[in-house]
Write a protein that holds these residues in place. Sequence first.
Motif, mmCIF file in Angstrom:
data_model
loop_
_atom_site.group_PDB
_atom_site.id
_atom_site.type_symbol
_atom_site.label_atom_id
_atom_site.label_comp_id
_atom_site.label_asym_id
_atom_site.label_seq_id
_atom_site.Cartn_x
_atom_site.Cartn_y
_atom_site.Cartn_z
ATOM 1 N N SER A 1 -12.048 0.034 10.171
ATOM 2 C CA SER A 1 -11.897 1.434 10.578
ATOM 3 C C SER A 1 -12.524 2.326 9.494
ATOM 4 C CB SER A 1 -10.410 1.768 10.738
ATOM 5 O OG SER A 1 -9.815 2.007 9.476
ATOM 6 N N HIS B 1 -4.841 3.867 9.024
ATOM 7 C CA HIS B 1 -5.008 3.113 10.278
ATOM 8 C C HIS B 1 -3.686 2.497 10.707
ATOM 9 C CE1 HIS B 1 -5.149 -0.968 8.352
ATOM 10 N NE2 HIS B 1 -4.802 -1.338 9.551
ATOM 11 N N ASN C 1 -3.758 6.188 -1.476
ATOM 12 C CA ASN C 1 -4.162 5.043 -2.293
ATOM 13 C C ASN C 1 -5.249 5.570 -3.222
ATOM 14 O OD1 ASN C 1 -2.699 2.763 -0.899
ATOM 15 N ND2 ASN C 1 -3.896 3.515 0.831
ATOM 16 N N LEU D 1 0.866 -1.177 0.000
ATOM 17 C CA LEU D 1 0.000 0.000 0.000
ATOM 18 C C LEU D 1 0.903 1.227 0.000
ATOM 19 C CD1 LEU D 1 -2.547 -0.959 2.806
ATOM 20 C CD2 LEU D 1 -3.137 -0.555 0.413
ATOM 21 N N HIS E 1 -9.375 0.396 -4.068
ATOM 22 C CA HIS E 1 -10.321 0.570 -2.956
ATOM 23 C C HIS E 1 -11.625 1.174 -3.487
ATOM 24 C CE1 HIS E 1 -6.418 0.622 -0.841
ATOM 25 N NE2 HIS E 1 -7.051 0.380 0.282
HETATM 26 O O1 PYC Z 1 -6.679 3.529 6.877
HETATM 27 O O2 PYC Z 1 -5.834 4.207 4.997
HETATM 28 C C1 PYC Z 1 -6.329 3.340 5.698
HETATM 29 C C2 PYC Z 1 -6.510 1.982 5.145
HETATM 30 C C3 PYC Z 1 -6.280 1.566 3.869
HETATM 31 C C4 PYC Z 1 -6.582 0.199 3.825
HETATM 32 C C5 PYC Z 1 -6.980 -0.179 5.081
HETATM 33 N N1 PYC Z 1 -6.916 0.919 5.884
#
Ligand code: PYC
Length: 308
Positions: free
Chosen positions: A231, A87, A159, A82, A205
């Motif tokens: 989250s 989070h 992302n 990523l 995403h």
């Molecule tokens: O909190 O950016 C985030 C995230 C991306 C994928 C899972 N959590």
Amino acid sequence: MRVIDSHTEGEPTRVILSGGPDLGAGSVSDRAARLARDHAAFRDSVVREPRGSDALVAALLVPPSVPGCAAGVIYFNTVGNLGMCGHATIGTAVTLAHLGRIKPGIHKLETPVGVVTVDLHSGNEASITNIESYRLHKDVTVAVEGLGAVTGDIAWGGNWFFISRDLPCALEQANIDRLLDATRRIRRALEDQGWTGAGGAWIDHVVLLGPSRAADARNFVLCPSGSYDRSPCGTGTSALLACLTEDGQLEPGAGWVQESIIGSTYRLHYLAGEGGQIVPVIRGRAWVTAESDLHFSPGDPYATGIRG
Ligand code: PYC
């Protein structure tokens, strides 16, 4: 391999303290590219079952190349790397505090997509100043099998996200299976119909956004692994803030409370970025859940994880 697990508003993070591969020299971005290219077995062994799960994001601590940073961090899940992860950055900050490596106050972390700032408020709460976030395309409509036309924005928050208010059902925990099915279909439609992030990047995403009784909005977020974010998704809500700002719906300094599908929340606001975009600030809480040594026993047929 020494790891510390935590969860941030319900979403798990595994910080890898030692035992990672030699990624050579260079920026964290260079080393993340080497991790992605050359070390699939290492990544899978940490995050796939039986040690991990599709919901888990690992944060590999590496020496920073940028002076003044407390650490470098490379994020990955069961699919790959990523760029940033809200989070997991809060989870990393709370883990570093648990280890006594940082104290309440301001710290910098070098991530593959740039330097982010952590303001550690206490042992369990931090604000992350993310990288600049922006919208690439507004009101993109895709034809989705079983759902029909779905319209949303394509935006970057560390992302790539497709963010839509076209809901297949209420954003309730009881509907998670339906929401997973719908968002997987939407992602497939984006791929089939040629939609990408900047430079042809995969939009990995999908965010569905709906009303909340307790916050400004509630979301359901499909992650690259095909699992969902427990989250409120730091990078996804950063991308949303960019869209709201460009639509004139959020003034500088105004707050935004984002609720997740399980009811946990982040508080956000944004700053003006040097590049002319917004810089979101994400405040959330995390708790350490385990301190472990991962074992890789000779003869274990699943030592490098179960592949589906
Ligand atoms: O909190 O950016 C985030 C995230 C991306 C994928 C899972 N959590």
